[in-house]
Design an enzyme around this catalytic site. Sequence first.
Site, short mmCIF file in Angstrom:
data_model
loop_
_atom_site.label_atom_id
_atom_site.label_comp_id
_atom_site.label_asym_id
_atom_site.label_seq_id
_atom_site.Cartn_x
_atom_site.Cartn_y
_atom_site.Cartn_z
N HIS A 185 63.36 37.83 15.87
CA HIS A 185 64.40 37.07 15.18
C HIS A 185 65.77 37.63 15.56
CE1 HIS A 185 66.87 35.28 12.08
NE2 HIS A 185 65.91 34.39 11.93
N GLU A 188 68.30 38.24 13.91
CA GLU A 188 68.81 39.27 12.99
C GLU A 188 68.21 40.63 13.33
OE1 GLU A 188 67.79 37.08 9.47
OE2 GLU A 188 69.37 35.63 9.94
P1 13P Z 1 68.85 29.19 8.01
O1 13P Z 1 67.89 28.04 7.85
O2 13P Z 1 69.19 29.84 6.69
O3 13P Z 1 70.03 28.85 8.84
O4 13P Z 1 68.04 30.32 8.81
C1 13P Z 1 67.34 29.98 9.96
C2 13P Z 1 66.53 31.15 10.36
O5 13P Z 1 67.05 32.16 10.79
C3 13P Z 1 65.06 31.06 10.21
O6 13P Z 1 64.43 32.13 10.83
#
Ligand code: 13P
Length: 251
Positions: free
Chosen positions: A96, A98
């Site tokens: 991901h 993040e």
């Molecule tokens: P959002 O739907 O909050 O934009 O996040 C998407 C996401 O990172 C799913 O892994």
Amino acid sequence: MRKKIVAGNWKMNTTVPEGVELAKAVLAKSAEVPAGVGLIVATPFTHLTEVAKVVKGSRVELSAQNCADKVSGAYTGEVSAAMLESVGCKWTILGHSERRQYYGETDAKLVEKTRLALEQGLGVILCVGENLDQREAGKHLEVCTEQIKNVLYNFSAEDMKRIVVAYEPVWAIGTGKTATADQAEEIHACIRKVLADKFGAKVADDTTILYGGSCKPSNAKELFSRKDIDGGLIGGAALKADDFIAIAQSF
Ligand code: 13P
């Protein structure tokens, strides 16, 4: 035929009791989603055991959001693929943005993590996506192509049966800015081509490619109507059972 999937990535949200309630609410409404659509909830590690009890024997499958790049041993704070398998996890999200951005996740580490997850029989949802600078520089196709090649070209056509790709443009995550269906389709088609170049057209055609980034009930239908968009990886909207289910009804 490749599978349609809607997966909820809860990220670092909800306490365990709140997560159990959310899972129960998703389960209660899951019959409203067409039978062919796969439903996955990716909870924090702490929630897995309890949520596994809720979804056991149902169509809702359990996923982690990450796993270790080591088998076992002195790696404080890490959670292994075998541990995930042992609590009833069927999937793990890997790579991901993040994790790439805040926790130094590299493509090299993702190769190890993917290998270990597959060895434990887990399915992998591998995330790729460009950031805003890369998009504005017109490098989005190149960035996603490299991410796919760096990780997935280390695996076999057989392995690809348990790998789902999620395209998540970093600039669309949690920002309310969704990629347009055209922007998403361009990348999804490119990813499928990159997979076809290595594994052949049949494998590429059978691979589920999800879109993620501010996906919600109001835009899911248009996104999911595109040829190469096979569902969504949902963040914020997955924290409300009604929204999550409404997205899954959008095919
Ligand atoms: P959002 O739907 O909050 O934009 O996040 C998407 C996401 O990172 C799913 O892994």
